[in-house]
Motif scaffolding. Structure first.
Motif, PDB file in Angstrom:
ATOM      1  N   LEU A  77     -36.869 -80.837  11.493  1.00 60.67           N
ATOM      2  CA  LEU A  77     -36.846 -79.736  10.533  1.00 60.67           C
ATOM      3  C   LEU A  77     -35.508 -79.658   9.810  1.00 60.67           C
ATOM      4  O   LEU A  77     -35.453 -79.397   8.605  1.00 60.67           O
ATOM      5  CB  LEU A  77     -37.140 -78.413  11.250  1.00 60.67           C
ATOM      6  N   ARG A  94     -53.466 -85.460  13.852  1.00 56.92           N
ATOM      7  CA  ARG A  94     -52.270 -86.134  14.337  1.00 56.92           C
ATOM      8  C   ARG A  94     -52.292 -87.642  14.089  1.00 56.92           C
ATOM      9  O   ARG A  94     -51.303 -88.204  13.609  1.00 56.92           O
ATOM     10  CB  ARG A  94     -52.055 -85.836  15.828  1.00 56.92           C
ATOM     11  N   SER A 125     -40.721 -82.634   8.240  1.00 59.54           N
ATOM     12  CA  SER A 125     -41.570 -81.470   8.510  1.00 59.54           C
ATOM     13  C   SER A 125     -42.867 -81.879   9.197  1.00 59.54           C
ATOM     14  O   SER A 125     -43.320 -81.212  10.145  1.00 59.54           O
ATOM     15  CB  SER A 125     -41.859 -80.717   7.207  1.00 59.54           C
ATOM     16  N   PHE A 126     -43.480 -82.972   8.759  1.00 53.27           N
ATOM     17  CA  PHE A 126     -44.705 -83.443   9.412  1.00 53.27           C
ATOM     18  C   PHE A 126     -44.437 -83.918  10.835  1.00 53.27           C
ATOM     19  O   PHE A 126     -45.284 -83.778  11.721  1.00 53.27           O
ATOM     20  CB  PHE A 126     -45.340 -84.568   8.596  1.00 53.27           C
ATOM     21  N   TRP A 139     -44.296 -80.784  12.904  1.00 53.59           N
ATOM     22  CA  TRP A 139     -45.608 -80.142  13.016  1.00 53.59           C
ATOM     23  C   TRP A 139     -46.533 -80.935  13.929  1.00 53.59           C
ATOM     24  O   TRP A 139     -47.204 -80.373  14.798  1.00 53.59           O
ATOM     25  CB  TRP A 139     -46.219 -80.011  11.616  1.00 53.59           C
ATOM     26  N   SER A 140     -46.559 -82.254  13.752  1.00 52.54           N
ATOM     27  CA  SER A 140     -47.459 -83.057  14.573  1.00 52.54           C
ATOM     28  C   SER A 140     -46.995 -83.118  16.025  1.00 52.54           C
ATOM     29  O   SER A 140     -47.820 -83.206  16.938  1.00 52.54           O
ATOM     30  CB  SER A 140     -47.574 -84.476  14.000  1.00 52.54           C
ATOM     31  N   TRP A 172     -45.203 -80.700  17.757  1.00 50.41           N
ATOM     32  CA  TRP A 172     -45.313 -79.436  18.495  1.00 50.41           C
ATOM     33  C   TRP A 172     -46.676 -78.770  18.391  1.00 50.41           C
ATOM     34  O   TRP A 172     -47.071 -78.033  19.291  1.00 50.41           O
ATOM     35  CB  TRP A 172     -44.248 -78.452  17.990  1.00 50.41           C
ATOM     36  N   PHE A 173     -47.398 -79.009  17.288  1.00 52.32           N
ATOM     37  CA  PHE A 173     -48.648 -78.277  17.071  1.00 52.32           C
ATOM     38  C   PHE A 173     -49.888 -79.149  17.032  1.00 52.32           C
ATOM     39  O   PHE A 173     -51.002 -78.645  16.982  1.00 52.32           O
ATOM     40  CB  PHE A 173     -48.560 -77.474  15.758  1.00 52.32           C
ATOM     41  N   ARG A 174     -49.696 -80.467  16.989  1.00 50.80           N
ATOM     42  CA  ARG A 174     -50.859 -81.364  16.977  1.00 50.80           C
ATOM     43  C   ARG A 174     -50.755 -82.404  18.087  1.00 50.80           C
ATOM     44  O   ARG A 174     -51.248 -83.520  17.954  1.00 50.80           O
ATOM     45  CB  ARG A 174     -50.979 -82.058  15.608  1.00 50.80           C
TER      46      ARG A 174
END
Length: 365
Positions: A17, A166, A336-337, A340-341, A343-345
Motif C-alpha cells: 500500500l 485471486r 494495491s492489488f 487486496w489479494s 489480505w482479502f482474497r
C-alpha cells in the motif's frame, strides 16, 4: 524458490500500500506545472537581467516581508514562487505582483503532496522510510522477474485482471509486472539513491559518495547576520556576467548557521530543473564569496545530478512525463492489488474429510 515466493508475497502484503501511494502521488506530481491553474501561469518565461534584477529588488528589499527563497518561472510554468518560514508562501507574476498567497502548505495541494511523496509528512524520518520502501520495491522487481520465469509459457499481457479473483489478479500482477519491470526499476532505483547517496557506489564506483559529497559542499564562510539593506541587483548582474548563457533559477536566504545567500543557475546542458551552477554571496555585505560551474564538476557528480530529472521526469518533455506517469500508475495498481489479494482474497484452507471408518466408537465385544 519457495522461500523467495514467500518473501515476495508477505513483503508485498505488508508494504504494497505504501508503494502504491508513492506511485500514485509521483504520477500526479509529474504533471504539477500543468494542473496548477492560476492567472499568469501560462506566461512566457522572462529571463532578462533587468527584469530578474527588478523583481528581486521588489520582493527582497523589505526585511520584514522578505521571503526565505524565491524560485523563478521556468519554460513550463510562468509564475515565480516565494517560500516563507513556517510553510507559507506565494505565487507572483514575473513582475513581482502577488497572484496567490498561503500561510501553510496545507492550503496548496501541490505542496503537501510533494511533502508526502518525499517525506511522508515526517521530515528526515519519513524520507528514510521511503528510501527503504524503494529498496524493497527493487527487491519486488527482481524477485518478480525470477518467479515469473517459471510461468513464462502462460504469459498474457493485461492492463486489468480478467476477473477480480485471486488467481486472475495474481496472473495479471505477474505478467504486467514483468513488462513494466525496467520502468519500475528506474523509478525505484533513482528514488532510493536520492535518499541513500552511498548507493551511488554500486553503479558509479566505490569513490562516488565521497566525490559527490566533496563536490557539493558549500564554501566555508564565517557566520554573518543577514543585512537589512543589500544590493540585490548587483548579485543578479554578477551572476549573469559570470554565466551569460545560464538561466537564473532561485535565490535562497541563509539557513541555520550559514552566512551565505545562495543563487542557483541552470546552464543549457544541465538536466536539473534548478541547475547546479551556484554562486554564494555574503549575507552581511552581499559580496561574492565563491561560485561553482556545473561544467567543471566531475563526471560522477554530473551522473548523480541526472538522477532527480530522470526520477521526476524533468527531462524529455511530455513523452517522458507520460512514460513516468505509466510507471507510477503501474506501481499504484500492483501495490494495491497485492495488498487486496493478500489480505482479502487469500484462499481458504481446505478441510480434509475424516478417513472412512474413523470417528466412530469401536464395537464392544
Amino acid at each position: 524458490m519457495k522461500l523467495l515466493d514467500l518473501l515476495h508475497r508477505w513483503t508485498g502484503g505488508l508494504i504494497g500500500l505504501l508503494l502504491a501511494l508513492m506511485g500514485l502521488s509521483g504520477a500526479i506530481l509529474v504533471h504539477r506545472d500543468a494542473w496548477v491553474m492560476l492567472p499568469h501561469a501560462g506566461d512566457a518565461q522572462v529571463q532578462s537581467t533587468a527584469a530578474i534584477a527588478a523583481v528581486t529588488e521588489k520582493l527582497f528589499a523589505d526585511p520584514a516581508a522578505r521571503p526565505q527563497s524565491l524560485t523563478f518561472a521556468n519554460a513550463n510554468f510562468g509564475l515565480d514562487r516565494m517560500a516563507t518560514p513556517g510553510g507559507g508562501g506565494a505565487y507572483t507574476d514575473q513582475a513581482g505582483n502577488i497572484v496567490l498567497s498561503w500561510s501553510s502548505q496545507w492550503a496548496r495541494p501541490e505542496l503537501w503532496l510533494f511533502d508526502f511523496h518525499h517525506h511522508l509528512f515526517a521530515g528526515d524520518t519519513g524520507e528514510t522510510v521511503i528510501g527503504v520502501a524503494a529498496l524493497i520495491g527493487l527487491f519486488f522487481v527482481i524477485s518478480g522477474v525470477i518467479l515469473w520465469w517459471r510461468t513464462r509459457k502462460t504469459f498474457a499481457f493485461r492492463l486489468w485482471p480478467a476477473r477480480m479473483t485471486r488467481p486472475a489478479i495474481v496472473r495479471q500482477h505477474r505478467d504486467l509486472g514483468v513488462v513494466m519491470a525496467p520502468l519500475l526499476a528506474l523509478s525505484l532505483l533513482t528514488g532510493a539513491t536520492l535518499v541513500f547517496r552511498p548507493l551511488t557506489a554500486v553503479f558509479l564506483g566505490p569513490s562516488a559518495p565521497a566525490t559527490i559529497d566533496e563536490a557539493m559542499k558549500a564554501p566555508k564562510a564565517p557566520p554573518a547576520k543577514l543585512a537589512d539593506r543589500l544590493d540585490w541587483r548587483n548579485m543578479i548582474v554578477t551572476a549573469r556576467t559570470l554565466y551569460p548563457d545560464a538561466e537564473i533559477r532561485s535565490l535562497a536566504m541563509p539557513r541555520g548557521k550559514s552566512g551565505t545567500i545562495t543563487l542557483r543557475m541552470r546552464k543549457p546542458d544541465e538536466w536539473l530543473p534548478n541547475g547546479r551552477t551556484t554562486l554564494w554571496f555574503a549575507a552581511d555585505t552581499g559580496a561574492l564569496i565563491a561560485h561553482r560551474d556545473d561544467s567543471a564538476l566531475p563526471r560522477v557528480v554530473k551522473a548523480y545530478n541526472t538522477l532527480y530529472p530522470l526520477h521526476a521526469a524533468k527531462v524529455g518533455g511530455l513523452g517522458y512525463r507520460l512514460v513516468m506517469t505509466l510507471s507510477g500508475l503501474t506501481l499504484a495498481m500492483l501495490g494495491s492489488f497485492a495488498v487486496w489479494s493478500f489480505w482479502f482474497r487469500r484462499p481458504r484452507p481446505v478441510r480434509r474429510a475424516p478417513a472412512r471408518g474413523t470417528g466412530y466408537p469401536a464395537a464392544s465385544k
